[in-house]
Design a protein around this motif. Sequence first.
Motif, PDB file in Angstrom:
ATOM      1  N   ALA A   1       4.299  10.522  -6.059  1.00 14.67           N
ATOM      2  CA  ALA A   1       5.762  10.865  -6.717  1.00 14.67           C
ATOM      3  C   ALA A   1       5.499  11.212  -8.278  1.00 14.67           C
ATOM      4  O   ALA A   1       6.062  12.158  -8.978  1.00 14.67           O
ATOM      5  CB  ALA A   1       6.700   9.791  -6.595  1.00 14.67           C
ATOM      6  N   ALA A   2       4.672  10.193  -8.821  1.00  9.02           N
ATOM      7  CA  ALA A   2       4.451  10.336 -10.510  1.00  9.02           C
ATOM      8  C   ALA A   2       3.951  11.620 -10.782  1.00  9.02           C
ATOM      9  O   ALA A   2       4.180  12.463 -11.527  1.00  9.02           O
ATOM     10  CB  ALA A   2       3.886   9.131 -11.000  1.00  9.02           C
TER      11      ALA A   2
ATOM     12  N   THR B   1       8.412  11.149 -14.660  1.00 10.73           N
ATOM     13  CA  THR B   1       7.019  10.580 -14.341  1.00 10.73           C
ATOM     14  C   THR B   1       6.847   9.412 -14.953  1.00 10.73           C
ATOM     15  O   THR B   1       6.307   8.391 -14.369  1.00 10.73           O
ATOM     16  CB  THR B   1       6.171  11.709 -15.074  1.00 10.73           C
ATOM     17  OG1 THR B   1       6.333  12.755 -14.513  1.00 10.73           O
ATOM     18  CG2 THR B   1       4.608  10.886 -15.065  1.00 10.73           C
ATOM     19  N   ALA B   2       7.519   9.196 -16.304  1.00  9.97           N
ATOM     20  CA  ALA B   2       7.597   7.885 -16.991  1.00  9.97           C
ATOM     21  C   ALA B   2       8.141   6.716 -16.281  1.00  9.97           C
ATOM     22  O   ALA B   2       7.784   5.584 -15.987  1.00  9.97           O
ATOM     23  CB  ALA B   2       8.173   7.953 -18.426  1.00  9.97           C
ATOM     24  N   LEU B   3       9.462   7.203 -15.555  1.00  7.92           N
ATOM     25  CA  LEU B   3      10.083   5.926 -14.614  1.00  7.92           C
ATOM     26  C   LEU B   3       9.195   5.563 -13.518  1.00  7.92           C
ATOM     27  O   LEU B   3       9.178   4.635 -12.818  1.00  7.92           O
ATOM     28  CB  LEU B   3      11.413   6.595 -14.502  1.00  7.92           C
ATOM     29  CG  LEU B   3      12.385   6.723 -15.484  1.00  7.92           C
ATOM     30  CD1 LEU B   3      13.713   7.379 -14.933  1.00  7.92           C
ATOM     31  CD2 LEU B   3      12.874   5.656 -15.957  1.00  7.92           C
ATOM     32  N   ALA B   4       8.529   6.741 -12.765  1.00  8.09           N
ATOM     33  CA  ALA B   4       7.904   6.532 -11.520  1.00  8.09           C
ATOM     34  C   ALA B   4       6.503   5.374 -12.036  1.00  8.09           C
ATOM     35  O   ALA B   4       6.295   4.670 -11.192  1.00  8.09           O
ATOM     36  CB  ALA B   4       7.468   7.860 -11.235  1.00  8.09           C
ATOM     37  N   LEU B   5       5.852   5.799 -13.196  1.00  9.10           N
ATOM     38  CA  LEU B   5       4.914   4.975 -13.495  1.00  9.10           C
ATOM     39  C   LEU B   5       5.370   3.472 -13.763  1.00  9.10           C
ATOM     40  O   LEU B   5       4.591   2.515 -13.499  1.00  9.10           O
ATOM     41  CB  LEU B   5       4.357   5.495 -14.838  1.00  9.10           C
ATOM     42  CG  LEU B   5       3.493   6.755 -14.870  1.00  9.10           C
ATOM     43  CD1 LEU B   5       2.941   7.199 -16.140  1.00  9.10           C
ATOM     44  CD2 LEU B   5       2.510   6.459 -13.986  1.00  9.10           C
ATOM     45  N   ALA B   6       6.499   3.414 -14.335  1.00 11.81           N
ATOM     46  CA  ALA B   6       7.278   1.657 -14.510  1.00 11.81           C
ATOM     47  C   ALA B   6       7.390   1.221 -13.159  1.00 11.81           C
ATOM     48  O   ALA B   6       7.238   0.043 -12.932  1.00 11.81           O
ATOM     49  CB  ALA B   6       8.640   2.268 -15.232  1.00 11.81           C
ATOM     50  N   VAL B   7       7.800   2.038 -12.035  1.00 11.80           N
ATOM     51  CA  VAL B   7       7.904   1.670 -10.940  1.00 11.80           C
ATOM     52  C   VAL B   7       6.587   1.028 -10.173  1.00 11.80           C
ATOM     53  O   VAL B   7       6.479   0.071  -9.618  1.00 11.80           O
ATOM     54  CB  VAL B   7       8.437   2.697  -9.815  1.00 11.80           C
ATOM     55  CG1 VAL B   7       8.225   2.229  -8.390  1.00 11.80           C
ATOM     56  CG2 VAL B   7       9.795   2.981 -10.218  1.00 11.80           C
ATOM     57  N   LEU B   8       5.549   1.869 -10.465  1.00 10.20           N
ATOM     58  CA  LEU B   8       4.117   1.472 -10.021  1.00 10.20           C
ATOM     59  C   LEU B   8       3.721   0.068 -10.860  1.00 10.20           C
ATOM     60  O   LEU B   8       3.303  -0.714 -10.083  1.00 10.20           O
ATOM     61  CB  LEU B   8       3.219   2.437 -10.382  1.00 10.20           C
ATOM     62  CG  LEU B   8       3.239   3.841  -9.423  1.00 10.20           C
ATOM     63  CD1 LEU B   8       2.149   4.892 -10.100  1.00 10.20           C
ATOM     64  CD2 LEU B   8       2.760   3.416  -8.031  1.00 10.20           C
TER      65      LEU B   8
ATOM     66  N   ALA C   1       0.854  -1.160   0.216  1.00 12.53           N
ATOM     67  CA  ALA C   1      -0.038  -0.220  -0.077  1.00 12.53           C
ATOM     68  C   ALA C   1       0.926   1.168   0.107  1.00 12.53           C
ATOM     69  O   ALA C   1       0.530   2.324  -0.767  1.00 12.53           O
ATOM     70  CB  ALA C   1      -0.844  -0.016   1.247  1.00 12.53           C
ATOM     71  N   VAL C   2       1.817   1.226   0.971  1.00 11.94           N
ATOM     72  CA  VAL C   2       2.979   2.458   0.948  1.00 11.94           C
ATOM     73  C   VAL C   2       3.594   2.524  -0.293  1.00 11.94           C
ATOM     74  O   VAL C   2       3.681   3.963  -0.902  1.00 11.94           O
ATOM     75  CB  VAL C   2       3.630   2.355   1.904  1.00 11.94           C
ATOM     76  CG1 VAL C   2       4.941   3.514   2.036  1.00 11.94           C
ATOM     77  CG2 VAL C   2       3.030   2.201   3.409  1.00 11.94           C
ATOM     78  N   LEU C   3       4.029   1.487  -1.176  1.00 13.83           N
ATOM     79  CA  LEU C   3       4.810   1.795  -2.401  1.00 13.83           C
ATOM     80  C   LEU C   3       3.853   2.367  -3.296  1.00 13.83           C
ATOM     81  O   LEU C   3       4.138   3.085  -4.185  1.00 13.83           O
ATOM     82  CB  LEU C   3       5.268   0.391  -2.841  1.00 13.83           C
ATOM     83  CG  LEU C   3       6.388  -0.111  -1.952  1.00 13.83           C
ATOM     84  CD1 LEU C   3       6.988  -1.500  -2.265  1.00 13.83           C
ATOM     85  CD2 LEU C   3       7.669   1.069  -1.943  1.00 13.83           C
ATOM     86  N   LEU C   4       2.443   1.833  -3.369  1.00 12.48           N
ATOM     87  CA  LEU C   4       1.679   2.119  -4.527  1.00 12.48           C
ATOM     88  C   LEU C   4       1.185   3.650  -4.322  1.00 12.48           C
ATOM     89  O   LEU C   4       1.115   4.503  -5.334  1.00 12.48           O
ATOM     90  CB  LEU C   4       0.337   1.228  -4.513  1.00 12.48           C
ATOM     91  CG  LEU C   4       1.103  -0.149  -5.183  1.00 12.48           C
ATOM     92  CD1 LEU C   4      -0.605  -1.097  -5.173  1.00 12.48           C
ATOM     93  CD2 LEU C   4       1.163  -0.022  -6.514  1.00 12.48           C
ATOM     94  N   VAL C   5       0.953   3.959  -3.150  1.00  9.59           N
ATOM     95  CA  VAL C   5       0.313   5.293  -2.770  1.00  9.59           C
ATOM     96  C   VAL C   5       1.374   6.312  -2.853  1.00  9.59           C
ATOM     97  O   VAL C   5       1.394   7.365  -3.636  1.00  9.59           O
ATOM     98  CB  VAL C   5      -0.188   5.439  -1.282  1.00  9.59           C
ATOM     99  CG1 VAL C   5      -0.586   6.745  -1.124  1.00  9.59           C
ATOM    100  CG2 VAL C   5      -1.555   4.470  -1.276  1.00  9.59           C
TER     101      VAL C   5
END
Length: 415
Positions: free
Chosen positions: A275-276, A361-368, A266-270
């Motif tokens: 961040a994105a 932003t693109a990298l953060a979406l890849a992380v999600l 939950a913490v990682l997704l939120v």
Amino acid sequence: MRLRLLLLALGTFAVGTDTMVMAGILGRVADDLDVSVAAAGQMVSVFALAYALLAPVLATLTARWRRRRLLLTALAVFTAANALSALAPDYPTLLATRVLAAAGAALYTPTANAVATALVPPERRGRAIATVLGGMTVATALGVPLGTYVGRADWRLTMWLVVVLGAVALLGLAVFLRELPAPAPAVGLRERLAPLREGRIVAAVATTFVFFVAFQAVYIYLAVAVRPATDGEAGRLTLILLVTGIASVGGSWLGGRAVDRWGVRAVLLVAGSVAALAFGALPWLGLTMRGALLYATVSPLAGWAISVAQPHRLASLSPAHAPLLISLNSSALYLGMAAGGGAGSLAMTLLGERWFPLASTALALAVLALVATTTSHPQREVAGRSGPLVGRKAKQPGKRPAEARHRTTSSPSGD
């Protein structure tokens, strides 16, 4: 127990100050040693790369050591290396001392995080890691400005400040930290490389690396991103960086409590989503001082919450091998820091000074996407279990092999 956690945090405060204060004294180092500012800046890259490469290697070589002995040795090496940095007569010697300091830091920080989880019950591990990592965030808010101020006349005084911090932490831990349970039995090199064959561990480490590339690509060039808001005034930029540091402390504190309450996933997704959004909004937020301060508040809150969640995620996969796994996470973090500068520069070249945060932003979406596909909902996990992923195969009579493997990799932290 609280005192021991705070002493561990003092050690990470010293490491964090040493890692990040160089940006504030590069000019004086360059003038004193008669090198360019760009050459002086290589101290930062050398430290980060040495840390990233040495962390898993040193964790393997010292696997038989008692954790108390390991902590004290790491701090002693780190403190002595900074004393040598303060005394360095020339540039090559200074670079060599930075490698030695990175070795001490690479031994200390993962071990301190692992020890923190051993000092508290499982339900408080997130807060324990947050306390230790809080030393790094406080270094951002206080240590770096203090070190820069102390070194305004002579950069060597900044290095002596780090020496004092390290020595105090070393003395405190030597007096107050009792011996801890023995680490996991030593295994061969092939078994020690087993984490790199475990999909969940590789995914967790990749998450740290990609996110910190995204985060650092913006942070390193934040002055460029908010230039319309600051109009080039140093005072305004200092205020933005101060808010960033304070928000980093808040992100670490909140992240630890959020992990304990809602779990790692939950913490990682939120936090990843926040961040994105922050990266994506920066081209507009950076136009005004109010918007820049909003970004300086939100982005570090999310980033440091992820910083807390990731060590907890790895330690929960195999608590007995937590130092080795957390060292892999630390390596990924520092590699991300080292790569962030190049990624930000490339994004600026391709997208321009206003729009380069969109690459983050693109990298953060890849992380999600990575988190969503490689972590499990807490209710799907087996309560109270965390399988030993390193150096041992699961054997469960009566279970199908696939089911046995699933139970072996289950985690109580929501990973």
